[in-house]
Design an enzyme around this catalytic site. Structure first.
Site, PDB file in Angstrom:
ATOM      1  N   LYS A 226      -3.513   3.371-107.276  1.00 56.35           N
ATOM      2  CA  LYS A 226      -2.315   3.105-106.461  1.00 56.35           C
ATOM      3  C   LYS A 226      -1.045   3.117-107.305  1.00 56.35           C
ATOM      4  O   LYS A 226       0.035   3.492-106.821  1.00 56.35           O
ATOM      5  CB  LYS A 226      -2.466   1.783-105.710  1.00 56.35           C
TER       6      LYS A 226
ATOM      7  N   THR B 195       2.682  -1.104-103.126  1.00 59.65           N
ATOM      8  CA  THR B 195       3.211  -0.584-104.377  1.00 59.65           C
ATOM      9  C   THR B 195       4.004   0.700-104.184  1.00 59.65           C
ATOM     10  O   THR B 195       4.927   0.989-104.957  1.00 59.65           O
ATOM     11  CB  THR B 195       2.045  -0.348-105.362  1.00 59.65           C
TER      12      THR B 195
END
Length: 337
Positions: free
Chosen positions: A192, A249
């Site tokens: 991620k 994120t």
């Protein structure tokens, strides 16, 4: 007031400090260890982590120390909140200083650049004996420190250890969910950060919300593809440590990785961009290791390839991202196409 054995948090950065504050908030004894004696003396004098987590007073109940032997003595468990690249050295030092078979909770996300190992794999290499768990999920340090609602996954193959750490942190606005899929949780936390740099690049180049959503979704596809090849469970990637952490994120400038992408889109050189951010951007460190890992697994990851070309080989960001759209069309889910 805490009456049980304290937990020791190894790593006095923003994340380690936030986790220590949550332990104190949850009436757990807590010690915060850092290797920098001067920095720890400054924390003790000001009772605030002015460099990494300013604005949050450190309660008197939180013990600050640079003495690892005393930090580990009599502890109920150790939480490792250091960058993935520092995890092996920190663990090896802790083993020499008395870690023994103490259960550990790894709160690092990423891969080790030289070996492409994930955090739990690094831990097993550095300390073959002893139980471990992983903590991951959508959790910005400042929001945890503020006591804002947060939910995370704590995964372990040892149910007793998973419950121990989950109970230590679970309470008030901090919710813990249990899991067992160490590989899936660790891959989610690593990949991620890479995709978030791409989302920041896309946003910084003004490519729009549609492009961001497509990049995040196809990035998730790459994560799933690699994870399934490595034996992870599909449902892990649909949970907090997968799509949850990726969404957080890749869409918010509290994310250092997203900010890095935006700065690079503005033409800021990589070294200067990282200096402006002032803390580790795990996605940059993870990317070369991720490339090693996915090539070894023979997994196609075109977004990862494109970001590698931009960040490590000087490719033009806009042109490279546009070339992703020009690839030959295909079905979204090959197994059903």
């Amino acid at each position: 007031m805490a009456t049980s054995a304290p937990y020791v948090v190894l790593g006095a950065g923003s994340w380690g400090t936030a986790l220590a504050l949550q332990l104190i908030r949850n009436n757990q004894g807590a010690r915060l260890w850092g290797r920098d004696s001067l920095a720890l003396a400054q924390l003790e004098a000001s009772r605030e982590n002015k460099r990494y987590l300013p604005g949050f007073p450190l309660p008197a109940a939180l013990v600050l120390t640079d003495d690892l032997v005393s930090a580990l003595k009599g502890a109920a468990g150790a939480i490792l909140a250091v960058p993935a690249e520092a995890l092996r050295e920190t663990l090896e030092t802790a083993v020499r200083k008395g870690l023994g078979h103490l259960p550990i909770l790894i709160a690092a996300k990423g891969m080790e650049s030289a070996t492409a190992l994930l955090p739990h794999e690094i831990a097993r290499a550095a300390r073959p004996a002893g139980s471990l768990a992983l903590l991951s999920g959508p959790s910005f340090a400042r929001e945890v420190a503020r006591g804002l609602p947060t939910a995370v996954t704590i995964a372990s193959e040892d149910a007793q250890v998973a419950h121990q750490f989950a109970d230590a942190f679970h309470g008030l606005s901090f919710r813990t969910y249990l899991g067992q899929d160490l590989t899936g949780v660790a891959l989610g936390g690593a990949v991620k950060n890479v995709i978030a740099i791409g989302a920041g690049l896309s946003d910084g180049l003004g490519m729009g919300a549609n492009a961001r959503a497509a990049l995040i979704t196809r990035g998730l596809t790459e994560l799933v593809r690699l994870g399934l090849r490595e034996g992870a469970r599909l449902e892990t990637f649909m949970g907090l440590s997968g799509v949850g952490d990726l969404m957080l994120t890749a869409t918010d400038d509290q994310s250092r990785n997203h900010r890095l992408g935006r700065l690079l889109a503005e033409g800021v050189p990589i070294d200067e961009a990282q200096n402006r951010i002032g803390q580790v951007t795990e996605g940059m460190r993870t990317l070369p290791a991720l490339q090693k890992r996915r090539r070894a697994a023979h997994v196609e990851m075109p977004i990862t390839d494109a970001l590698d070309a931009i960040l490590n080989h000087g490719a033009d960001p806009r042109q490279t991202l546009e070339q992703l759209l020009e690839r030959s069309r295909t079905v979204e889910f090959p197994e059903t196409g």
